[in-house]
Design a protein around this motif. Structure first.
Motif, PDB file in Angstrom:
ATOM      1  N   THR A 110       4.710   3.967   2.670  1.00  0.00           N
ATOM      2  CA  THR A 110       4.410   2.579   2.105  1.00  0.00           C
ATOM      3  C   THR A 110       4.114   1.591   3.090  1.00  0.00           C
ATOM      4  N   CYS A 145       8.571   5.389   6.201  1.00  0.00           N
ATOM      5  CA  CYS A 145       8.231   6.963   5.772  1.00  0.00           C
ATOM      6  C   CYS A 145       9.645   7.777   5.770  1.00  0.00           C
ATOM      7  N   GLU A 202       3.740  -2.579   3.499  1.00  0.00           N
ATOM      8  CA  GLU A 202       3.571  -3.666   2.942  1.00  0.00           C
ATOM      9  C   GLU A 202       3.701  -5.022   3.673  1.00  0.00           C
ATOM     10  N   THR A 209       0.972  -1.254  -0.007  1.00  0.00           N
ATOM     11  CA  THR A 209       0.114  -0.321   0.060  1.00  0.00           C
ATOM     12  C   THR A 209       0.806   1.494   0.067  1.00  0.00           C
ATOM     13  N   LYS A 210       0.436   2.221  -0.942  1.00  0.00           N
ATOM     14  CA  LYS A 210       1.155   3.429  -0.721  1.00  0.00           C
ATOM     15  C   LYS A 210      -0.099   4.420  -0.453  1.00  0.00           C
ATOM     16  N   GLU A 261       4.311  11.114   2.641  1.00  0.00           N
ATOM     17  CA  GLU A 261       4.059  10.078   1.884  1.00  0.00           C
ATOM     18  C   GLU A 261       4.618   8.675   2.852  1.00  0.00           C
TER      19      GLU A 261
END
Length: 636
Positions: free
Chosen positions: A156, A149, A158, A2-3, A154
């Motif tokens: 990520t 991060c 996973e 996921t981003k 932003e």
């Protein structure tokens, strides 16, 4: 994988966090270890009530430095998180207060350390890291997650192949924060903030003697016996004591436990404390702790900031003003309360209702403990009085509730080493030391040696003389005179003893009116009026011919000003003025008056004045030298 963007409308919060909280950037380690501790203790609770199938075991938190990789790892074996929980707790909840935080505190946040107050504790990591990773495996049977991060909004998220329960946080340390890759720096921070955390914290390993190995005795070829070397083993280096003395019940502790905990708190302090007070309350707030009375010297050179404030065993600050009453900031020890916010400004704390209640509770508890120490072993309490009186006198001055309770244990020592409570003193002296106007006069000295002759004059009349020598005694006397009925304090050298406690009887002067006027004129010609105010008094012929006193009011005002307060600066700037009491019934005074030559009269007056000054310690330097020279001439 996921981003996404972290739920925050501000373009980039991390530089703001760094900027506003930079003065306190070391707290990141405290925040992250606190989070790990919470996760561990929550797991303990869930396993104890059967809501988690996970085995609790003996979890610990580990801090690891990877200097080459410029990384710092904080690893716990607590609850862990699922990917969904990372999304919820890291990306959303943590930033729910972000805008409010920025709007409300952007001007003051730098000083307040308010980050934890807004659920931003985890994000303090970005004060020292350019990138942060979370690798976490929940105690629930769900896949592990890996969140990354780089300090922008932003992130990520996973899946991870982590198999052990718990959370690992990896900080990629920024170029301007490489000090946090130094073992000595991290060690110092762990010692400062995490010394008493409730979960063991591992930082590297250490070598110790193998407890299961008893070195054998071996003989060499000459038959000489030696011991084989002690075998060493490597163990985890646990830097904290998870069960410090204040977390235990007073009934479970012996006096040596309190002493060894004091040494743990203050390893460089070699003097034992006089006694301790164990605080333990769960209503109307939670508070535990141990306060120690150290020896406090009379010069008031005391070190404040020795009481450590904790929240659930996490160190908060050693500046406890506003939480602990000011007079007790001279003590040492620990206070721990979950009701004291972990990261808020001092002005917030001082206005907080719970904190005010805590302050008055501590005052009451200390007063009760002092009373019981006095009742249980008065002799020991008296022996320690000089080492603790400053704290008690300061408390009586600054805290009304403490002042009221202090009558039960505050002591008034005499120059002969007896100790009275106020009630005992009152009953002892009221018959003899009440003046003709019905006022009780409490006599005191501040220096036994310097005021010896005055003390002896008082004792000759069977008066009791207290020894009150602390630097704040003038302030306390003022307060006692204002609260106790119909009493006054008088220092023994404030006037002649007959004037300090005036009785009805009067002594007739040997001199008639003309002789008295002639003596007055003669003395005023010779004695400097800018230093001495001459008073002629008819007293017993055995009393001193010349006595120097300093008016009580003036001296007291100057003393009070020297220790803060006590009126306008005019008293501090006024020259030293003394009264010179001349006994008109003294044979020497009659001789001065009858002496024919002016020169001899002057010599006798100056010699008598210098003797009076000498007894008060007022003769110094050239004047003392001249007096000694003149005295030898007179002997010849």
């Amino acid at each position: 994988m996921t981003k996404g963007n972290i739920n925050v409308s501000v373009e980039n919060i991390f530089p703001l966090i760094k900027k506003f909280l930079y003065s306190d950037h070391e707290i990141f380690l405290r925040e992250l270890i606190s989070n790990g501790t919470d996760a561990t203790l929550k797991l303990k609770h869930l396993t104890s009530i059967g809501e988690s199938k996970s085995e609790y075991g003996n979890p610990q938190i580990e801090v690891k430095i990877d200097k080459e990789g410029k990384k710092l790892h904080i690893i716990d074996q607590g609850l862990g998180m699922t990917a969904e929980e990372v999304e919820k707790y890291i990306n959303q909840v943590a930033f729910s207060g972000a805008e409010e935080f920025l709007d409300k505190y952007k001007d003051s946040a730098k000083d307040s350390g308010i980050i934890g107050h807004f659920g931003l504790g985890f994000y303090s990591a970005f004060m020292v890291a350019e990138k942060v990773e979370i690798i976490t495996k929940s105690h629930k049977d769900e896949p592990a997650a890996h969140w990354t991060c780089d300090g922008s909004p932003e992130f990520t998220l996973e899946a991870s192949d982590k198999t052990e329960r718990g959370t690992e946080i990896i900080l990629h340390i920024a170029e301007d924060s490489t000090e946090f890759l130094e073992e000595s720096r991290i060690s110092a921070l762990l010692s400062k903030y995490n010394k008493f955390m409730p979960v063991p914290i591992k930082f590297g390993t250490k070598e110790i003697n193998d407890p299961e190995h008893e070195p054998a005795t071996i003989k060499d070829k000459d038959g000489k016996e030696t011991k084989e070397p002690q075998r060493k083993i490597t163990v985890d280096n646990i830097i904290n004591n998870p069960t410090p003395a204040w977390t235990k019940q007073p009934a479970d502790l012996k006096e040596e436990d309190y002493s060894s905990f004091y040494r743990e708190l203050y390893p460089m302090q070699f003097e034992e404390p006089l006694f301790n007070i164990h605080l333990n309350v769960d209503y109307p707030f939670n508070l535990t702790g141990i306060l120690y009375f150290p020896k406090i010297s009379n010069d008031m050179q005391m070190q404040k900031d020795k009481i450590q404030l904790y929240q659930n065993q996490v160190f908060v600050t050693d500046n406890v003003e506003g939480i602990v009453p000011e007079f007790l900031t001279m003590l040492r020890g620990v206070i721990d309360s979950p009701d004291i916010p972990l990261n808020v400004s001092r002005s917030y704390l001082q206005a907080d209702g719970a904190v005010k209640k805590i302050s008055s509770y501590i005052t009451r508890k200390v007063a009760d403990k002092l009373k019981s120490l006095f009742n249980n072993n008065r002799e020991d309490f008296e022996a320690k009085w000089n080492d603790i009186k400053i704290v008690i006198e300061y408390g009586m001055l600054s805290e009304e509730k403490f002042f009221e309770k202090a009558d039960a244990f505050a002591l008034y020592p005499t120059v002969d080493g007896k100790y009275y409570t106020y009630e005992e003193l009152f009953n002892k002296i009221k018959a003899n030391q009440t003046d003709k106007d019905g006022k009780l006069v409490i006599l005191y000295a501040s220096d036994k040696d310097a005021q010896h002759s005055y003390i002896e004059s008082a004792k000759a009349k069977n008066y009791e003389v207290l020894l009150l020598d602390s630097p704040i005694i003038s302030h306390l006397i003022q307060k006692l005179e204002g609260t106790k009925e119909n009493i006054t304090f008088a220092r023994v050298d404030g006037d002649h003893i007959n004037n300090l406690i005036k009785k009805d009887e009067t002594t007739i002067s040997k001199l008639n009116e003309d002789q008295t006027k002639a003596l007055d004129d003669l003395l005023k010609e010779v004695i400097p009026s800018e230093k001495f105010m001459v008073q002629l008094e008819a007293m017993d012929s055995n009393e001193s011919p010349f006595t120097i006193t300093q008016p009580e009011f003036m001296r007291r005002m100057k003393e009070m000003q020297a220790t803060g307060g006590g009126g306008m600066n005019m008293f501090g700037n006024m020259p030293e003025m003394y009264n010179l009491i001349v006994n008109t019934n003294s044979e020497l005074v009659s001789e001065i008056l009858e002496t024919k030559t002016k020169k001899k009269q002057e010599r006798l007056i100056n010699q008598s004045l210098d003797l009076a000054r000498l007894s008060q310690g007022l003769l110094k330097g050239e004047e003392l030298t001249n007096f000694i020279k003149r005295s030898y001439e007179m002997i010849k």
